[in-house]
Scaffold this active site. Structure first.
Site, PDB file in Angstrom:
ATOM      1  N   HIS A 112       0.852  -1.195   0.000  1.00 10.92           N
ATOM      2  CA  HIS A 112       0.000   0.000   0.000  1.00 10.92           C
ATOM      3  C   HIS A 112       0.882   1.238   0.000  1.00 10.92           C
ATOM      4  O   HIS A 112       1.923   1.249   0.651  1.00 10.92           O
ATOM      5  CB  HIS A 112      -0.908  -0.005   1.244  1.00 10.92           C
ATOM      6  CG  HIS A 112      -2.088   0.894   1.106  1.00 10.92           C
ATOM      7  ND1 HIS A 112      -2.013   2.236   1.350  1.00 10.92           N
ATOM      8  CD2 HIS A 112      -3.363   0.642   0.713  1.00 10.92           C
ATOM      9  CE1 HIS A 112      -3.204   2.775   1.129  1.00 10.92           C
ATOM     10  NE2 HIS A 112      -4.037   1.832   0.737  1.00 10.92           N
TER      11      HIS A 112
ATOM     12  N   ASP B 226      -7.791  -5.438   0.023  1.00 11.04           N
ATOM     13  CA  ASP B 226      -8.251  -6.301  -1.061  1.00 11.04           C
ATOM     14  C   ASP B 226      -7.893  -7.777  -0.893  1.00 11.04           C
ATOM     15  O   ASP B 226      -8.362  -8.604  -1.658  1.00 11.04           O
ATOM     16  CB  ASP B 226      -7.683  -5.804  -2.401  1.00 11.04           C
ATOM     17  CG  ASP B 226      -8.362  -4.526  -2.846  1.00 11.04           C
ATOM     18  OD1 ASP B 226      -9.579  -4.412  -2.617  1.00 11.04           O
ATOM     19  OD2 ASP B 226      -7.688  -3.649  -3.406  1.00 11.04           O
TER      20      ASP B 226
HETATM   21  N1  COA Z   1       4.002  -7.766  -4.227  1.00  9.04           N
HETATM   22  C1  COA Z   1       5.351  -7.775  -4.346  1.00  9.04           C
HETATM   23  N2  COA Z   1       6.108  -6.670  -4.238  1.00  9.04           N
HETATM   24  C2  COA Z   1       5.476  -5.526  -3.967  1.00  9.04           C
HETATM   25  C3  COA Z   1       4.081  -5.449  -3.826  1.00  9.04           C
HETATM   26  C4  COA Z   1       3.346  -6.628  -3.958  1.00  9.04           C
HETATM   27  N3  COA Z   1       2.022  -6.644  -3.848  1.00  9.04           N
HETATM   28  N4  COA Z   1       3.733  -4.180  -3.581  1.00  9.04           N
HETATM   29  C5  COA Z   1       4.859  -3.474  -3.586  1.00  9.04           C
HETATM   30  N5  COA Z   1       5.917  -4.281  -3.822  1.00  9.04           N
HETATM   31  C6  COA Z   1       7.319  -3.875  -3.903  1.00  9.04           C
HETATM   32  C7  COA Z   1       7.617  -3.292  -5.295  1.00  9.04           C
HETATM   33  O1  COA Z   1       8.007  -4.282  -6.200  1.00  9.04           O
HETATM   34  C8  COA Z   1       8.705  -2.314  -4.977  1.00  9.04           C
HETATM   35  O2  COA Z   1       9.897  -3.038  -4.780  1.00  9.04           O
HETATM   36  P1  COA Z   1      11.339  -2.403  -5.152  1.00  9.04           P
HETATM   37  O3  COA Z   1      11.482  -1.201  -4.253  1.00  9.04           O
HETATM   38  O4  COA Z   1      12.278  -3.501  -4.862  1.00  9.04           O
HETATM   39  O5  COA Z   1      11.230  -2.025  -6.601  1.00  9.04           O
HETATM   40  C9  COA Z   1       8.314  -1.749  -3.608  1.00  9.04           C
HETATM   41  O6  COA Z   1       7.535  -2.790  -2.994  1.00  9.04           O
HETATM   42  C10 COA Z   1       7.492  -0.490  -3.706  1.00  9.04           C
HETATM   43  O7  COA Z   1       6.368  -0.753  -4.537  1.00  9.04           O
HETATM   44  P2  COA Z   1       5.584   0.335  -5.349  1.00  9.04           P
HETATM   45  O8  COA Z   1       4.713  -0.333  -6.359  1.00  9.04           O
HETATM   46  O9  COA Z   1       6.516   1.388  -5.837  1.00  9.04           O
HETATM   47  O10 COA Z   1       4.726   0.948  -4.184  1.00  9.04           O
HETATM   48  P3  COA Z   1       3.539   1.943  -4.360  1.00  9.04           P
HETATM   49  O11 COA Z   1       3.366   2.582  -3.043  1.00  9.04           O
HETATM   50  O12 COA Z   1       3.715   2.798  -5.533  1.00  9.04           O
HETATM   51  O13 COA Z   1       2.339   0.959  -4.725  1.00  9.04           O
HETATM   52  C11 COA Z   1       0.539  -0.499  -4.659  1.00  9.04           C
HETATM   53  C12 COA Z   1       1.349   0.547  -3.887  1.00  9.04           C
HETATM   54  C13 COA Z   1      -0.738  -0.767  -3.893  1.00  9.04           C
HETATM   55  C14 COA Z   1       0.158   0.022  -6.050  1.00  9.04           C
HETATM   56  C15 COA Z   1       1.374  -1.801  -4.779  1.00  9.04           C
HETATM   57  O14 COA Z   1       1.677  -2.265  -3.495  1.00  9.04           O
HETATM   58  C16 COA Z   1       0.684  -2.883  -5.583  1.00  9.04           C
HETATM   59  O15 COA Z   1       0.736  -2.854  -6.816  1.00  9.04           O
HETATM   60  N6  COA Z   1       0.038  -3.879  -4.886  1.00  9.04           N
HETATM   61  C17 COA Z   1      -0.658  -4.937  -5.561  1.00  9.04           C
HETATM   62  C18 COA Z   1      -2.009  -4.474  -6.047  1.00  9.04           C
HETATM   63  C19 COA Z   1      -2.962  -4.168  -4.918  1.00  9.04           C
HETATM   64  O16 COA Z   1      -3.121  -4.956  -3.986  1.00  9.04           O
HETATM   65  N7  COA Z   1      -3.640  -3.012  -5.011  1.00  9.04           N
HETATM   66  C20 COA Z   1      -4.654  -2.601  -4.044  1.00  9.04           C
HETATM   67  C21 COA Z   1      -4.199  -1.487  -3.198  1.00  9.04           C
HETATM   68  S1  COA Z   1      -5.387  -1.110  -1.953  1.00  9.04           S
END
Ligand code: COA
Length: 376
Positions: free
Chosen positions: A260, A313
């Site tokens: 998140h 979720d």
């Molecule tokens: N599974 C594996 N790795 C994850 C992850 C997940 N669900 N969520 C984040 N990470 C990792 C990323 O790969 C990244 O790693 P790195 O620093 O080694 O590159 C790091 O954590 C940061 O992730 P990032 O996507 O930049 O964080 P964000 O704050 O921009 O994104 C979300 C937040 C929610 C978009 C992201 O966690 C995600 O895509 N989750 C899965 C989808 C989901 O559950 N969405 C509902 C949100 S309520």
């Protein structure tokens, strides 16, 4: 003035707000200062909606008046039911909901310069009619009749009733009620921002909610619970969770329902939903909950230290499936709940409103000649 572009406006406040609060380090979410745990334990969705919109828990008299008005505006006009009937059955329920809310607005005048009482009534109407729109589309797209909501049921129970034609057992209705409370607001995000921008133009609440619905329909906003369900199905058995997830981690695949932008610990909503998922799955004997728990164990072993924990979720899809809700209605349920937050933000925006008018950094050319068609 120097301008620096911040992609996605990350970290830029766009409003002062008293509607909700998140502490991502402590895993705390509050609506008007009250924790969601407390509300999920003691409140109802209708009462929580009142709290979000009007800033305080209603007195007995206020709540009776609100509920009475709610019941009065619950049903859909037959023209709206006809409209739902004529939408393509292959279309997405989120699009049907957005079209329905925009169309409902056409029945009520005035559309601008609403008095406080007119705006309040519009808010109640939208809150009451969104579950009817989702249920109507769901039933009509399968060629079934849409039953009118029942006067003696609250919003969550009525939604389940309209979806299935059966009065739900009170326990199931209460679980959905809790889900709605948990999704009712979540500080500033894309759909809430979209709603506030539209509200700042003094467009009416129907336009505000239909634009927020458009924002929520995008895959980067609602919808990870559907992906989480697909993941559990792909894993297939609790024993397969470890090798499957470890393979995903090795291949740097994102785990749906984890991580998140704000929470760096477990999302407080996920904790509550997990309990309900467990109770429902035990009752039905569905092994999917056990698969989710095994998957959660493996992901947290690898990622907890990095601040990646289950979000809202991860378990909500299990709860909705157990309640008999089809998968493409998961995001519409999120929307039914979030209407309360959007309207709370709209009312807040209108106190001391200023129209949103950001700026841009122009990166195009200047002083270009007009070239006639035959010379291009
Ligand atoms: N599974 C594996 N790795 C994850 C992850 C997940 N669900 N969520 C984040 N990470 C990792 C990323 O790969 C990244 O790693 P790195 O620093 O080694 O590159 C790091 O954590 C940061 O992730 P990032 O996507 O930049 O964080 P964000 O704050 O921009 O994104 C979300 C937040 C929610 C978009 C992201 O966690 C995600 O895509 N989750 C899965 C989808 C989901 O559950 N969405 C509902 C949100 S309520």
């Amino acid at each position: 003035m120097a301008h620096e572009l911040i992609p996605g406006l990350e970290g830029i406040p766009i409003a002062e707000s008293k509607v909700s609060f998140v502490d991502g380090q402590k895993g705390r979410l509050e609506y008007r200062g009250i924790s969601v745990e407390d509300l999920a334990e003691n409140s109802t969705f209708e009462e929580t909606a009142f709290l979000l919109m009007y800033g305080h828990l209603p007195s007995q008299g206020e709540f009776e008046e609100f509920n009475e008005e709610f019941q009065r505006v619950f049903r859909l006009k037959y023209q709206i039911v006809d409209l739902m009937k004529h939408l393509p059955e292959t279309g997405h329920p989120m699009d049907a909901l957005q079209a329905g809310v925009a169309a409902i607005g056409m029945f009520y005048q005035p559309r601008s310069n609403l008095t406080e009482a007119q705006r309040r009534l519009a808010c109640t109407r939208i809150l009451a009619k969104t579950p009817c729109l989702v249920a109507a589309f769901q039933r009509l797209r399968h060629g079934e009749e849409w039953p009118l909501p029942l006067k003696h049921l609250g919003l969550a129970a009525n939604f389940l009733y309209m979806m299935t034609d059966k009065e739900p057992d009170p326990e199931a209705a209460r679980v959905l009620d809790v889900c709605l409370i948990l999704h009712a607001d979540h500080t500033m995000n894309a759909s809430t921002f979209a709603g506030r921008v539209v509200g700042s133009t003094l467009a009416d609440p129907y336009c505000v909610v239909s634009s927020a619905l458009g924002a929520l329909s995008g895959p980067l906003h609602g919808g990870a619970n559907e992906d989480a369900m697909r993941l559990f199905e792909a894993i297939g058995t609790p024993e397969n969770a470890r090798p499957y997830i470890e393979d995903m981690i090795k291949n740097k695949k994102k785990i749906p329902g984890f991580g998140h932008r704000v929470y760096k610990t477990i999302d407080p909503r996920a904790k509550i939903l997990k309990k309900h998922a467990e109770t429902l799955a035990k009752k039905s004997g569905n092994p999917i909950y056990q698969i989710a728990v095994e998957a959660e164990k493996v992901v947290t072993e690898h990622y907890a230290a990095k601040g990646i924990w289950p979000n809202v979720d991860f378990f909500s899809g299990i709860v909705y499936s157990e309640l008999g809700i089809p998968r493409d209605c998961f995001t519409p349920i999120f929307a039914i709940a979030r209407v309360a937050g959007w309207l709370g933000h709209l009312l807040e925006q209108l106190e001391g409103n200023r129209i949103f008018r950001p700026t841009q950094i122009y990166t195009g050319q200047h002083d270009q000649p007009y070239v006639s068609m035959n010379e291009r």
